[in-house]
Scaffold this motif. Structure first.
Motif, mmCIF file in Angstrom:
data_model
loop_
_atom_site.group_PDB
_atom_site.id
_atom_site.type_symbol
_atom_site.label_atom_id
_atom_site.label_comp_id
_atom_site.label_asym_id
_atom_site.label_seq_id
_atom_site.Cartn_x
_atom_site.Cartn_y
_atom_site.Cartn_z
ATOM 1 N N ARG A 1 1.320 -4.292 -15.424
ATOM 2 C CA ARG A 1 -0.124 -4.585 -15.859
ATOM 3 C C ARG A 1 0.009 -5.481 -17.188
ATOM 4 O O ARG A 1 0.555 -5.153 -18.062
ATOM 5 N N LYS A 2 -0.180 -6.407 -17.106
ATOM 6 C CA LYS A 2 -0.654 -7.357 -18.159
ATOM 7 C C LYS A 2 -0.924 -6.785 -19.701
ATOM 8 O O LYS A 2 -0.586 -6.939 -20.492
ATOM 9 N N ASP A 3 -1.918 -6.508 -19.215
ATOM 10 C CA ASP A 3 -2.464 -5.778 -20.430
ATOM 11 C C ASP A 3 -1.561 -4.354 -21.345
ATOM 12 O O ASP A 3 -1.727 -3.918 -22.266
ATOM 13 N N ALA A 4 -0.058 -3.984 -20.373
ATOM 14 C CA ALA A 4 1.043 -3.193 -21.462
ATOM 15 C C ALA A 4 1.270 -3.663 -22.734
ATOM 16 O O ALA A 4 1.881 -3.195 -23.788
ATOM 17 N N PRO B 1 1.319 -1.950 0.363
ATOM 18 C CA PRO B 1 -0.011 -0.146 0.023
ATOM 19 C C PRO B 1 0.713 1.516 -0.279
ATOM 20 O O PRO B 1 0.316 2.309 -0.369
ATOM 21 N N ARG B 2 2.317 1.464 0.838
ATOM 22 C CA ARG B 2 2.752 2.019 0.441
ATOM 23 C C ARG B 2 3.424 2.460 -1.086
ATOM 24 O O ARG B 2 3.114 4.366 -0.794
ATOM 25 N N ILE B 3 3.012 1.921 -1.953
ATOM 26 C CA ILE B 3 3.471 2.304 -2.749
ATOM 27 C C ILE B 3 2.785 2.217 -4.141
ATOM 28 O O ILE B 3 2.533 1.856 -5.204
ATOM 29 N N GLY B 4 1.566 1.773 -3.667
ATOM 30 C CA GLY B 4 0.115 1.595 -4.284
ATOM 31 C C GLY B 4 -0.031 0.953 -5.048
ATOM 32 O O GLY B 4 -0.521 1.310 -6.006
ATOM 33 N N LEU B 5 0.818 -0.087 -4.593
ATOM 34 C CA LEU B 5 0.368 -2.194 -5.457
ATOM 35 C C LEU B 5 -0.259 -2.726 -5.039
ATOM 36 O O LEU B 5 -0.092 -2.905 -3.521
ATOM 37 N N ASP B 6 -1.846 -2.663 -5.451
ATOM 38 C CA ASP B 6 -2.098 -4.379 -4.913
ATOM 39 C C ASP B 6 -2.744 -4.833 -5.892
ATOM 40 O O ASP B 6 -3.710 -3.939 -6.430
ATOM 41 N N GLY B 7 -2.780 -5.299 -6.446
ATOM 42 C CA GLY B 7 -3.501 -6.917 -7.424
ATOM 43 C C GLY B 7 -2.393 -7.713 -8.114
ATOM 44 O O GLY B 7 -1.051 -7.772 -7.435
ATOM 45 N N GLU B 8 -2.233 -8.453 -8.890
ATOM 46 C CA GLU B 8 -1.589 -9.312 -10.050
ATOM 47 C C GLU B 8 -1.414 -8.469 -11.423
ATOM 48 O O GLU B 8 -1.699 -7.289 -11.344
ATOM 49 N N LEU B 9 0.116 -8.568 -10.679
ATOM 50 C CA LEU B 9 0.886 -8.078 -11.947
ATOM 51 C C LEU B 9 1.767 -8.739 -12.643
ATOM 52 O O LEU B 9 2.294 -10.067 -12.141
ATOM 53 N N LEU B 10 2.105 -8.709 -13.863
ATOM 54 C CA LEU B 10 3.057 -9.020 -14.422
ATOM 55 C C LEU B 10 4.803 -8.579 -14.573
ATOM 56 O O LEU B 10 4.811 -7.692 -14.048
ATOM 57 N N ILE B 11 5.575 -9.872 -14.309
ATOM 58 C CA ILE B 11 7.349 -9.421 -14.032
ATOM 59 C C ILE B 11 7.637 -9.082 -15.344
ATOM 60 O O ILE B 11 7.258 -9.956 -15.934
ATOM 61 N N VAL B 12 8.173 -8.268 -15.368
ATOM 62 C CA VAL B 12 8.984 -8.238 -16.487
ATOM 63 C C VAL B 12 9.900 -8.588 -17.062
ATOM 64 O O VAL B 12 10.462 -8.993 -18.035
ATOM 65 N N ASP B 13 10.999 -7.976 -15.708
ATOM 66 C CA ASP B 13 12.359 -8.010 -15.978
ATOM 67 C C ASP B 13 13.279 -8.660 -13.890
ATOM 68 O O ASP B 13 12.231 -8.389 -13.726
ATOM 69 N N VAL B 14 13.813 -9.622 -14.190
ATOM 70 C CA VAL B 14 14.386 -10.319 -13.108
ATOM 71 C C VAL B 14 15.659 -9.741 -13.284
ATOM 72 O O VAL B 14 16.294 -10.175 -14.581
ATOM 73 N N SER B 15 16.299 -9.201 -11.934
ATOM 74 C CA SER B 15 18.035 -9.470 -11.707
ATOM 75 C C SER B 15 18.111 -9.926 -10.682
ATOM 76 O O SER B 15 17.668 -9.558 -9.921
ATOM 77 N N LEU B 16 18.948 -11.195 -10.693
ATOM 78 C CA LEU B 16 19.530 -11.808 -9.456
ATOM 79 C C LEU B 16 20.533 -10.640 -9.381
ATOM 80 O O LEU B 16 22.222 -11.321 -10.462
ATOM 81 N N LYS B 17 21.278 -10.734 -7.839
ATOM 82 C CA LYS B 17 22.363 -10.006 -7.441
ATOM 83 C C LYS B 17 22.417 -10.452 -6.128
ATOM 84 O O LYS B 17 21.975 -11.200 -5.248
#
Length: 343
Positions: A327-330, A296-312
């Motif tokens: 968003r998936k519909d992007a 909630p602190r950054i306005g995030l609530d729902g199901e989203l698509l993982i577009v990029d992953v960076s393993l560090k």
């Protein structure tokens, strides 16, 4: 913690102190960057690695990159030696190199067949669903465009994404074809997060104009116009789009709606950092997964698509995963507006 092993010329290189492994839906090729200091210091010829070497990168038992070394950077100090190595998946050649086809046009091929034809010279196999839609009547390769750019242009029309399986193949996939097994939740597993809400490419009204025949005389050609609105944009911000092809009212309306929906979806992006590289079931975080999120602190609530992953991996932070979410519909397919015959 998982061990990162780089396999080159029958040898295993491990013990890396700094690691970054990137996978993205927009790149079609994963990449890695590894470095270590104070290893092989006493050896006369410490670096058995050269640019262009075939390589495999594994995290534990998971093979995540199969490709080639791009860059090797050894460095010597008075009492230490270090080396940095970077490389990418085999599919990187599709991203870098021009698409060459004898006639410049491919006629009557499905998206899968088109990918096979353009990937074959690079020795890159293609993994695709049993059907990727109807045949493309005529696909023209634009002068100088890369093989990936050409394929991405065709895939976007069909609503597919081009990615890699980490084993050297190009994968044709639908957005969000899998779901993660772990939720992302503020106060539970999210170390940090940020959001970007950018309205500069959004408009209050989208107007698509065109004509339904090839006649140049406005008195003989029927003018087509359709509109769509974005109620979130309160200011007067119209965008007029001239259709590139002959169109009808339904096609124009579809294009207007697509512009409004996709631009709104692309306006919101989130970056989330979690500890470790794996989800609760032991699988690595990967792009093209749908994930439930609550921050909630950054306005995030729902199901989203993982577009990029960076393993560090870093000496201060340990192993972390940085996930870019949209968003998936992007990634909705572009409207199909077929060329009409000359009347």
């Amino acid at each position: 913690m998982d061990k990162v092993n780089l396999f080159i010329n029958g040898k295993i290189y491990d013990g890396w102190k700094e690691v970054e492994i990137k996978r993205s839906l927009k790149a079609a090729s994963g990449s890695f960057s590894l470095s270590i200091t104070d290893r092989w210091t006493d050896a006369l010829s410490p670096w058995g690695i050269a640019p262009g070497d075939a390589c495999e990168l594994q995290i534990g038992s998971d093979k995540i990159i199969t490709g080639f070394v791009d860059n090797v950077s050894p460095e010597m100090q008075k009492d230490s030696t270090s080396i940095a190595v970077s490389g990418r998946d085999k599919t990187a050649d599709l991203v870098d190199c021009s698409a060459i086809y004898s006639s410049g046009q491919i006629v009557g091929a499905t998206l899968t067949r088109l990918a096979q034809l353009l990937c074959a010279p690079f020795g890159v196999p293609v993994i695709a669903p049993s059907s990727t839609g109807a045949v493309i009547d005529t696909f023209t390769i634009q002068q100088g465009e890369t093989a990936f750019d050409a394929l991405e242009r065709a895939a976007r029309k069909r609503g597919y994404l081009l990615t890699t399986d980490g084993l050297g193949s190009l994968v044709i996939a639908r957005p969000g074809s899998n779901r993660s097994t772990t939720r992302l939740e503020q106060g539970i597993n999210i170390l940090s997060g940020s959001a970007s809400f950018d309205q500069k490419n959004r408009y209050s009204k989208y107007i698509v104009k065109g004509q339904d025949s090839g006649l140049t005389d406005p008195a003989l050609a029927y003018s087509v116009q359709a509109t769509a609105t974005d109620a979130t944009v309160k200011r007067y911000r119209p965008l007029l789009i001239q259709s590139e092809q002959l169109t009808n009212i339904n096609d124009a309306k579809q294009r207007a709606n697509w512009e409004a929906t996709v631009r709104a979806a692309r306006a919101s992006k989130f970056n989330i950092t979690v500890q470790g590289w794996r989800q609760g079931d032991g699988s690595l975080w990967r792009p093209n997964q749908l994930v439930l999120c609550k921050a909630p602190r950054i306005g995030l609530d729902g199901e989203l698509l993982i577009v990029d992953v960076s393993l560090k991996l870093g000496s201060d932070s340990g192993s972390t995963s940085v996930l870019t979410l949209e968003r998936k519909d992007a990634y909705s397919p572009e409207p199909e507006v077929p060329e009409k015959g000359d009347p």
